[in-house]
Write an enzyme that holds these catalytic residues in place. Structure first.
Site, short mmCIF file in Angstrom:
data_model
loop_
_atom_site.label_atom_id
_atom_site.label_comp_id
_atom_site.label_asym_id
_atom_site.label_seq_id
_atom_site.Cartn_x
_atom_site.Cartn_y
_atom_site.Cartn_z
N ARG A 92 4.25 20.02 -52.27
CA ARG A 92 3.46 21.15 -51.59
C ARG A 92 2.15 21.61 -52.25
O ARG A 92 1.24 22.18 -51.73
CB ARG A 92 4.13 22.39 -51.08
CG ARG A 92 5.51 22.16 -50.32
CD ARG A 92 6.23 23.09 -49.79
NE ARG A 92 5.31 23.99 -48.73
CZ ARG A 92 5.66 25.07 -48.20
NH1 ARG A 92 6.97 25.53 -48.36
NH2 ARG A 92 5.12 25.84 -47.18
N PRO B 31 11.48 27.99 -56.55
CA PRO B 31 12.38 27.91 -57.66
C PRO B 31 12.17 29.47 -58.19
O PRO B 31 11.20 29.95 -58.36
CB PRO B 31 11.68 27.12 -59.06
CG PRO B 31 11.17 25.99 -57.95
CD PRO B 31 10.51 26.58 -56.80
N GLU B 32 13.40 29.96 -58.59
CA GLU B 32 13.43 31.47 -59.28
C GLU B 32 13.51 31.54 -60.53
O GLU B 32 13.73 30.51 -61.24
CB GLU B 32 14.36 32.19 -58.23
CG GLU B 32 13.92 32.35 -56.85
CD GLU B 32 14.82 33.34 -56.14
OE1 GLU B 32 15.13 34.61 -56.81
OE2 GLU B 32 14.88 33.52 -54.88
N ARG C 213 8.11 56.49 -54.26
CA ARG C 213 7.86 55.29 -53.58
C ARG C 213 8.19 55.20 -52.13
O ARG C 213 9.42 55.19 -51.88
CB ARG C 213 8.48 53.94 -54.52
CG ARG C 213 7.79 53.80 -55.78
CD ARG C 213 6.74 52.93 -55.73
NE ARG C 213 6.24 52.58 -57.21
CZ ARG C 213 5.36 51.62 -57.48
NH1 ARG C 213 5.03 51.01 -56.87
NH2 ARG C 213 5.13 51.48 -58.91
N HIS D 148 4.25 12.24 -54.64
CA HIS D 148 3.84 13.56 -55.09
C HIS D 148 4.08 13.79 -56.52
O HIS D 148 4.17 15.13 -56.85
CB HIS D 148 4.78 14.71 -54.36
CG HIS D 148 4.68 14.54 -52.96
ND1 HIS D 148 3.85 14.83 -52.18
CD2 HIS D 148 5.90 14.14 -51.86
CE1 HIS D 148 3.97 14.40 -50.88
NE2 HIS D 148 4.89 14.18 -50.73
#
Length: 271
Positions: free
Chosen positions: A110, A2-3, A152, A91
């Protein structure tokens, strides 16, 4: 995983169903997620109410009068509000049970999610205090991104995915934003011009706002807090489209590996 849009979609979906309800009990079926659950979690929550549900980066912040519960969905976590009598699946690890016989249920196959408790300002929690600005907030600008990018040598994709630079720009939306701004994902962050950093910050905001408007992206295990999946995936321009024609130039979308993640891009459109 999930973002940010998926986490924000979850926050919006569950908040109306949990705020101001009295918590009757906390049922913990699995003590060990990414880290062990706080030993006093059930004691701290029982008999109290959530006064609000906020978000910082990918952390959900459940506020109470005397503290805050922080929750991260990890790689496969999801939250549902449902009747507490519904039998848990394998789960379903944690239930926050309310006095109206509903519950907030955490499912995490997970077990990379996490729950934390703090009585201090949650934004000063060790997991949150060093985070960069929110990508849709006023502090995230092209000038800000350009200034941090100087000298960078890391790739621009890993640069914008660094949560110390800006939070919530995960793998999917980094690929999409770089495509929209025409920047090759392997280009060094320090070699990207000020003008292109302005375009990149605009693209990040655009793609995240579009995903939020569509309810988040449906990938693998994510479902929204209201049980409805996101519908942004058909609108992705490059992610998971290796070998398909680019929607701008008709060239082939390519895939490469950066660290442990897949990156998708158009070699014609992105330089």
């Amino acid at each position: 995983m999930p973002e940010l849009p998926e986490v924000e979609t979850t926050r919006r979906g569950i908040a109306p169903h949990v705020v101001n309800k009295t918590i009757r009990a906390v049922v913990i079926r699995q003590q060990h997620l990414r880290w062990p659950l706080p030993a006093a979690l059930a004691t701290e929550l029982a008999g109290r109410r959530f006064t609000g549900v906020g978000r910082r980066a990918k952390y959900l912040i459940f506020s109470l009068e005397h503290g805050s519960m922080l929750l991260h969905l990890g790689m496969s976590g999801s939250l549902r509000v449902l009747d507490a009598a519904v039998a848990p699946d394998q789960h379903d690890h944690v239930d926050v049970v309310f006095d109206d016989h509903t519950c907030l249920r955490l499912r995490d196959p997970r077990r990379f999610g996490s729950i934390h408790w703090t009585e201090q300002d949650p934004r000063q929690h060790p997991l949150l205090r060093h985070l960069g600005p929110e990508p849709l907030g006023p502090d995230f600008t092209g000038a800000y991104l350009y200034g941090l990018s100087r000298n960078r040598t890391q790739s621009v994709k890993t640069f914008i995915m660094d949560s110390r630079i800006v939070v919530g720009v995960g793998n999917i939306y980094a690929s999409e934003a770089l495509f929209r701004s025409g920047i090759h994902p392997l280009r060094k962050a320090g070699s990207v011009s000020r003008k292109r950093h302005l375009a990149l910050t605009g693209a990040i905001k655009e793609v995240l706002q579009a995903a939020l408007a569509s309810g988040g992206t449906t990938l693998r295990d994510f479902v929204g807090g209201d049980g409805a999946p996101g519908y942004f995936k058909p609108d992705l321009d490059v992610y998971d489209r290796a070998g398909e024609p680019c929607r701008v130039c008709a060239g082939g979308i390519r895939q490469l590996r950066q660290g442990q993640r897949s990156t998708y891009y158009c070699p014609r459109c992105q330089r």
